[in-house]
Design an enzyme around this catalytic site. Structure first.
Site, PDB file in Angstrom:
ATOM      1  N   GLY A 179       0.769  -1.238   0.000  1.00  0.00           N
ATOM      2  CA  GLY A 179       0.000   0.000   0.000  1.00  0.00           C
ATOM      3  C   GLY A 179       0.801   1.290   0.000  1.00  0.00           C
ATOM      4  O   GLY A 179       0.308   2.337   0.425  1.00  0.00           O
ATOM      5  N   MET A 213      -3.798  -7.169  -6.982  1.00  0.00           N
ATOM      6  CA  MET A 213      -3.235  -8.264  -7.757  1.00  0.00           C
ATOM      7  C   MET A 213      -4.268  -9.315  -8.184  1.00  0.00           C
ATOM      8  O   MET A 213      -3.985 -10.505  -8.175  1.00  0.00           O
ATOM      9  CB  MET A 213      -2.081  -8.913  -6.981  1.00  0.00           C
ATOM     10  CG  MET A 213      -0.902  -7.968  -6.809  1.00  0.00           C
ATOM     11  SD  MET A 213      -0.389  -7.243  -8.398  1.00  0.00           S
ATOM     12  CE  MET A 213       1.239  -6.642  -8.004  1.00  0.00           C
ATOM     13  N   ILE A 249      -6.934 -10.176 -11.432  1.00  0.00           N
ATOM     14  CA  ILE A 249      -7.369  -9.780 -12.773  1.00  0.00           C
ATOM     15  C   ILE A 249      -8.869  -9.522 -12.725  1.00  0.00           C
ATOM     16  O   ILE A 249      -9.619 -10.293 -12.120  1.00  0.00           O
ATOM     17  CB  ILE A 249      -7.023 -10.886 -13.791  1.00  0.00           C
ATOM     18  CG1 ILE A 249      -5.502 -10.919 -13.965  1.00  0.00           C
ATOM     19  CG2 ILE A 249      -7.729 -10.664 -15.122  1.00  0.00           C
ATOM     20  CD1 ILE A 249      -4.996 -12.043 -14.805  1.00  0.00           C
ATOM     21  N   LEU A 250      -9.286  -8.403 -13.308  1.00  0.00           N
ATOM     22  CA  LEU A 250     -10.710  -8.044 -13.307  1.00  0.00           C
ATOM     23  C   LEU A 250     -11.341  -8.449 -14.640  1.00  0.00           C
ATOM     24  O   LEU A 250     -10.723  -8.312 -15.695  1.00  0.00           O
ATOM     25  CB  LEU A 250     -10.858  -6.535 -13.083  1.00  0.00           C
ATOM     26  CG  LEU A 250     -10.404  -6.067 -11.686  1.00  0.00           C
ATOM     27  CD1 LEU A 250     -10.171  -4.562 -11.661  1.00  0.00           C
ATOM     28  CD2 LEU A 250     -11.437  -6.474 -10.625  1.00  0.00           C
ATOM     29  N   HIS A 293       1.314   0.746 -13.188  1.00  0.00           N
ATOM     30  CA  HIS A 293       2.156  -0.419 -13.486  1.00  0.00           C
ATOM     31  C   HIS A 293       3.615   0.033 -13.497  1.00  0.00           C
ATOM     32  O   HIS A 293       3.931   1.095 -14.033  1.00  0.00           O
ATOM     33  CB  HIS A 293       1.765  -1.028 -14.838  1.00  0.00           C
ATOM     34  CG  HIS A 293       2.587  -2.232 -15.171  1.00  0.00           C
ATOM     35  ND1 HIS A 293       2.366  -3.456 -14.584  1.00  0.00           N
ATOM     36  CD2 HIS A 293       3.652  -2.387 -15.984  1.00  0.00           C
ATOM     37  CE1 HIS A 293       3.259  -4.319 -15.033  1.00  0.00           C
ATOM     38  NE2 HIS A 293       4.056  -3.698 -15.899  1.00  0.00           N
ATOM     39  N   ASP A 301      -2.777  -4.930 -18.022  1.00  0.00           N
ATOM     40  CA  ASP A 301      -1.768  -3.878 -18.188  1.00  0.00           C
ATOM     41  C   ASP A 301      -1.878  -3.198 -19.556  1.00  0.00           C
ATOM     42  O   ASP A 301      -0.878  -2.983 -20.253  1.00  0.00           O
ATOM     43  CB  ASP A 301      -0.345  -4.440 -17.954  1.00  0.00           C
ATOM     44  CG  ASP A 301      -0.168  -4.906 -16.520  1.00  0.00           C
ATOM     45  OD1 ASP A 301      -0.767  -4.299 -15.614  1.00  0.00           O
ATOM     46  OD2 ASP A 301       0.546  -5.901 -16.311  1.00  0.00           O
ATOM     47  N   ALA A 306       9.230   7.134  -8.353  1.00  0.00           N
ATOM     48  CA  ALA A 306       8.517   7.796  -9.456  1.00  0.00           C
ATOM     49  C   ALA A 306       7.020   7.506  -9.376  1.00  0.00           C
ATOM     50  O   ALA A 306       6.187   8.393  -9.635  1.00  0.00           O
ATOM     51  CB  ALA A 306       9.080   7.329 -10.796  1.00  0.00           C
ATOM     52  N   GLU A 307       6.668   6.283  -8.993  1.00  0.00           N
ATOM     53  CA  GLU A 307       5.240   5.940  -8.864  1.00  0.00           C
ATOM     54  C   GLU A 307       4.549   6.864  -7.869  1.00  0.00           C
ATOM     55  O   GLU A 307       3.410   7.292  -8.082  1.00  0.00           O
ATOM     56  CB  GLU A 307       5.075   4.488  -8.398  1.00  0.00           C
ATOM     57  CG  GLU A 307       5.510   3.453  -9.419  1.00  0.00           C
ATOM     58  CD  GLU A 307       5.218   2.030  -8.950  1.00  0.00           C
ATOM     59  OE1 GLU A 307       4.080   1.729  -8.574  1.00  0.00           O
ATOM     60  OE2 GLU A 307       6.167   1.214  -8.948  1.00  0.00           O
TER      61      GLU A 307
HETATM   62  C1  GAR Z   1       3.692  -1.175  -7.320  1.00  0.00           C
HETATM   63  O1  GAR Z   1       5.024  -1.186  -7.776  1.00  0.00           O
HETATM   64  C2  GAR Z   1       2.738  -1.231  -8.489  1.00  0.00           C
HETATM   65  O2  GAR Z   1       3.177  -0.510  -9.602  1.00  0.00           O
HETATM   66  C3  GAR Z   1       2.690  -2.708  -8.787  1.00  0.00           C
HETATM   67  O3  GAR Z   1       2.671  -3.316  -7.526  1.00  0.00           O
HETATM   68  C4  GAR Z   1       3.358  -2.490  -6.595  1.00  0.00           C
HETATM   69  C5  GAR Z   1       2.446  -2.245  -5.422  1.00  0.00           C
HETATM   70  O4  GAR Z   1       3.141  -1.588  -4.402  1.00  0.00           O
HETATM   71  N1  GAR Z   1       1.541  -3.044  -9.579  1.00  0.00           N
HETATM   72  C6  GAR Z   1       1.562  -3.967 -10.530  1.00  0.00           C
HETATM   73  O5  GAR Z   1       2.535  -4.644 -10.788  1.00  0.00           O
HETATM   74  C7  GAR Z   1       0.259  -4.127 -11.286  1.00  0.00           C
HETATM   75  N2  GAR Z   1       0.465  -4.836 -12.512  1.00  0.00           N
HETATM   76  P1  GAR Z   1       2.358  -0.862  -3.218  1.00  0.00           P
HETATM   77  O6  GAR Z   1       1.408  -1.905  -2.625  1.00  0.00           O
HETATM   78  O7  GAR Z   1       3.429  -0.467  -2.249  1.00  0.00           O
HETATM   79  O8  GAR Z   1       1.621   0.293  -3.800  1.00  0.00           O
END
Ligand code: GAR
Length: 213
Positions: free
Chosen positions: A12, A90, A92-93, A109, A145, A173-174
């Site tokens: 999260g 995680m 798939i919808l 992603h 994705d 960056a996310e």
């Molecule tokens: C993040 O890096 C996100 O981009 C990835 O899971 C991680 C979740 O981290 N998502 C995917 O790979 C979706 N295909 P978080 O729980 O710390 O936000």
């Protein structure tokens, strides 16, 4: 104020970046609820600490995907959610859920899509020898994705990177990209036309690695 529902499955940290953004003055969105499909998701703690309603809807408690997604959908409706953000969710919808929330369902992603979709992204980037990677915020379509890209940030791959060091750099960056994309959407500036997005009033490309900047 745009009412946002965030779906998580784990740590999260992206949820936390959205919570922090929504807490800043004048931010045009608020998180109405957080739903995890896993009871032990650490991210639920971030929601509770911020006094955001946090729910566990476990896919294991439902006979099939349709029933699970219908429960998600009802909970989102209960909270008056207008936009759903997937943040490390995680599961798939199905196309039922994706179509129902078309252009109101966003994912992040950890790569520059359409490169390196799916799991084990950073391992795949390193195995391929790519020199730039990054993250992508996009509207969700039924194909995994995949969907109109709202915002991307590029991140360098460095010699000696491991999947963990690269993941940590991309994650920084996310944490900037997701709140920025949410702001664009909440300000009503993101339009989808012929499966591409156009962000009104955003200067593209003038700040090196973020587009729109
Ligand atoms: C993040 O890096 C996100 O981009 C990835 O899971 C991680 C979740 O981290 N998502 C995917 O790979 C979706 N295909 P978080 O729980 O710390 O936000």
């Amino acid at each position: 104020m745009l009412k946002v529902g965030v779906l998580i499955s784990g740590r999260g940290s992206n949820l936390l970046s959205l919570i922090e953004a929504c807490a800043t003055s004048g931010f045009p969105a608020q998180i109405a609820c957080v739903i995890s499909n896993k009871a032990d998701a650490a991210g639920l703690g971030h929601a509770r600490a911020a006094q955001i309603p946090a729910h566990v809807i476990s896919h294991r408690d439902y006979p099939d995907r349709a029933a699970f997604e219908s429960a998600l959908d009802s909970k989102l409706d209960e909270h008056g959610v207008q936009l759903v953000c997937l943040a490390g969710f995680m599961r798939i919808l199905t196309s039922w859920f994706v179509d129902r929330w078309r252009d109101r369902l966003v994912n992040i992603h950890p790569s520059l899509l359409p490169a390196f979709p799916g799991l084990h992204t950073h391992e795949a980037v390193l195995a391929y020898g790519a020199k730039l990677t990054g993250c992508t915020v996009h509207f969700v379509r039924a194909e995994m994705d995949h969907g109109p890209i709202i915002l991307q940030a590029a991140v360098p791959v460095l010699d000696g990177d491991t999947p963990d060091t690269l993941a940590a750099r991309v994650l920084q960056a996310e944490h900037l990209a997701y709140p920025a994309a949410l702001r664009f959407i909440a300000e009503g500036r993101v339009n989808v036309y012929e499966e591409k997005t156009f962000v009104t009033g955003a200067a593209a490309g003038d700040k090196a690695l973020f587009n729109p900047s």
